[in-house]
Write a protein that holds these residues in place. Structure first.
Motif, PDB file in Angstrom:
ATOM      1  N   PRO A  35      48.574  45.416  41.615  1.00 48.45           N
ATOM      2  CA  PRO A  35      48.364  44.319  40.655  1.00 48.45           C
ATOM      3  C   PRO A  35      47.555  43.140  41.199  1.00 48.45           C
ATOM      4  CG  PRO A  35      50.590  44.194  41.522  1.00 48.45           C
ATOM      5  CD  PRO A  35      49.975  45.453  42.098  1.00 48.45           C
ATOM      6  N   TRP A  36      46.322  43.410  41.645  1.00 43.44           N
ATOM      7  CA  TRP A  36      45.414  42.323  42.000  1.00 43.44           C
ATOM      8  C   TRP A  36      44.909  41.659  40.730  1.00 43.44           C
ATOM      9  CZ3 TRP A  36      45.384  40.707  46.801  1.00 43.44           C
ATOM     10  CH2 TRP A  36      45.590  41.608  47.856  1.00 43.44           C
ATOM     11  N   ALA A  37      44.897  40.333  40.697  1.00 47.11           N
ATOM     12  CA  ALA A  37      44.395  39.592  39.539  1.00 47.11           C
ATOM     13  C   ALA A  37      43.495  38.461  40.008  1.00 47.11           C
ATOM     14  CB  ALA A  37      45.559  39.036  38.702  1.00 47.11           C
ATOM     15  N   ARG A  38      42.493  38.170  39.210  1.00 47.10           N
ATOM     16  CA  ARG A  38      41.536  37.124  39.572  1.00 47.10           C
ATOM     17  C   ARG A  38      42.237  35.761  39.625  1.00 47.10           C
ATOM     18  NH1 ARG A  38      36.242  37.491  39.671  1.00 47.10           N
ATOM     19  NH2 ARG A  38      36.253  39.388  38.390  1.00 47.10           N
ATOM     20  N   VAL A  39      41.961  34.992  40.662  1.00 49.52           N
ATOM     21  CA  VAL A  39      42.558  33.663  40.847  1.00 49.52           C
ATOM     22  C   VAL A  39      41.849  32.647  39.954  1.00 49.52           C
ATOM     23  CG1 VAL A  39      42.835  31.776  42.519  1.00 49.52           C
ATOM     24  CG2 VAL A  39      43.360  34.132  43.188  1.00 49.52           C
ATOM     25  N   GLN A  40      42.629  31.714  39.412  1.00 49.80           N
ATOM     26  CA  GLN A  40      42.082  30.575  38.679  1.00 49.80           C
ATOM     27  C   GLN A  40      42.057  29.366  39.615  1.00 49.80           C
ATOM     28  OE1 GLN A  40      41.163  30.664  35.235  1.00 49.80           O
ATOM     29  NE2 GLN A  40      41.439  32.885  35.453  1.00 49.80           N
ATOM     30  N   HIS A  68      35.085  35.745  43.034  1.00 49.67           N
ATOM     31  CA  HIS A  68      35.431  36.931  43.817  1.00 49.67           C
ATOM     32  C   HIS A  68      36.803  36.830  44.484  1.00 49.67           C
ATOM     33  CE1 HIS A  68      33.086  34.133  46.402  1.00 49.67           C
ATOM     34  NE2 HIS A  68      34.111  34.335  47.226  1.00 49.67           N
ATOM     35  N   GLY A  69      37.629  35.848  44.071  1.00 48.44           N
ATOM     36  CA  GLY A  69      38.942  35.661  44.686  1.00 48.44           C
ATOM     37  C   GLY A  69      40.066  36.281  43.874  1.00 48.44           C
ATOM     38  N   TYR A  70      40.940  37.025  44.559  1.00 44.86           N
ATOM     39  CA  TYR A  70      42.040  37.730  43.905  1.00 44.86           C
ATOM     40  C   TYR A  70      43.358  37.420  44.610  1.00 44.86           C
ATOM     41  CZ  TYR A  70      38.879  40.565  41.079  1.00 44.86           C
ATOM     42  OH  TYR A  70      37.945  40.979  40.161  1.00 44.86           O
ATOM     43  N   ALA A  71      44.459  37.527  43.873  1.00 44.54           N
ATOM     44  CA  ALA A  71      45.800  37.404  44.445  1.00 44.54           C
ATOM     45  C   ALA A  71      46.703  38.424  43.767  1.00 44.54           C
ATOM     46  CB  ALA A  71      46.355  35.988  44.245  1.00 44.54           C
ATOM     47  N   LEU A  72      47.703  38.894  44.495  1.00 44.78           N
ATOM     48  CA  LEU A  72      48.655  39.841  43.909  1.00 44.78           C
ATOM     49  C   LEU A  72      49.537  39.141  42.893  1.00 44.78           C
ATOM     50  CD1 LEU A  72      49.840  42.062  46.893  1.00 44.78           C
ATOM     51  CD2 LEU A  72      48.491  42.767  44.919  1.00 44.78           C
TER      52      LEU A  72
END
Length: 299
Positions: free
Chosen positions: A110-115, A123-127
């Motif tokens: 469940p990687w999702a794009r960071v706000q 290009h930043g993602y967080a679980l």
């Protein structure tokens, strides 16, 4: 081995498990990323490997592992996990003459794009949480394609609008009846498509939303659950209503207990609970459209 030997080999297959692959699609400055955990399994005309120790024609498990990365690279446009699994299954069946059926199971992390500052990061993602999107695809030489999508480790909880009353009581029953309790579960669900949806992402989001709605009810007031069994059935019905291409829904729902706690020197006031994970009740069922056959979860 002699033809008269009292042995048979009615079933066999081989594959590669836990092949982890990350795929990035770079669309200008905006990058799109997924991580998949892939399990491949193929049915093939390889009885001679078991019976005679001859490996002629075998698609090695190492070849299957390498193919995961090859097919991931070939998906030149952004794709869903279902589309990737279908492409991988079709590759094995169409490429290797002895392979009669490919079975592909994939979990999407469940990687999702960071706000950042109210804007989506390039290009930043967080679980995000614990839930994992799943798909199980089979494809055979006759061109028969089956796709079963799913979700696991979907953790849900509501602090009220749940009870459990009227169950059988005997000398072994200690559980008190209650009409106001915390209800919590970690849901595993799969749903089998009878036809392929126009958009797998949209179908998945509709299915996930249906599961949450069936468990929680409306934002204002919620919905009362007299048992996990009743709520499970309601969740499956809503999913079938919202995803017309699905014909069968499997649900597994452990009943994770929050036990009333009276802190030292006080009484329980519906405020403090002992959180537990085991032992727990475990409820599961398959709900189908009336004319559909039930499916068995891959999980």
């Amino acid at each position: 081995m002699s033809q008269s030997a009292p042995y048979a080999l009615p079933f066999h297959h081989h594959g590669k498990s836990k092949v982890r692959v990350g795929r990035v699609w770079r669309e200008g400055n905006v990058h799109h990323m997924v991580e998949w955990n892939v399990n491949t399994m193929i049915d093939s005309d390889m009885e001679h490997a078991f019976i005679k120790g001859e490996n002629t024609g075998m698609t090695a498990t190492d070849t299957q592992k390498n193919t995961v990365y090859v097919v991931a690279q070939r998906m030149s446009q952004r794709c869903t996990v279902e589309q990737f699994a279908i492409a991988l299954a079709q590759h094995f069946v169409r490429t290797y003459p002895l392979v009669s059926k490919a079975k592909i199971y994939v979990e999407q992390k469940p990687w999702a794009r960071v706000q950042q500052g109210g804007l989506p990061h390039d290009h930043g993602y967080a679980l995000q949480g614990t839930e994992v999107r799943t798909v199980y695809v089979t494809y055979d030489k006759a061109g028969k394609l089956d796709v079963t999508a799913g979700i696991k480790e979907l953790s849900v909880l509501k602090t009220t609008q749940s009870g459990y009353e009227g169950f059988l009581r005997d000398q072994y029953t200690l559980l008190p009846e209650v009409n106001d309790r915390i209800m919590a579960s970690t849901v595993t669900s799969t749903w089998k498509y009878t036809s392929q949806p126009p958009c797998y992402d949209a179908a998945f989001n509709a299915a996930r939303g249906a599961l949450l709605e069936g468990f929680l009810g409306p934002a204002k007031g919620g919905i009362y659950s007299p048992s996990v069994q009743f709520t499970l059935y309601d969740m499956a019905k809503i999913l079938l209503d919202r995803v017309p291409q699905a014909e069968s829904v499997f649900l597994n729902m452990p009943n994770l207990h929050f036990l009333p706690c009276a802190p030292v020197g006080s009484t329980f006031k519906n405020d403090v609970y002992v959180a537990t994970s085991e032992p727990h009740g475990n409820i599961e069922a398959v709900v189908t459209r009336r004319t559909a056959a039930p499916h068995v979860s891959k999980l």
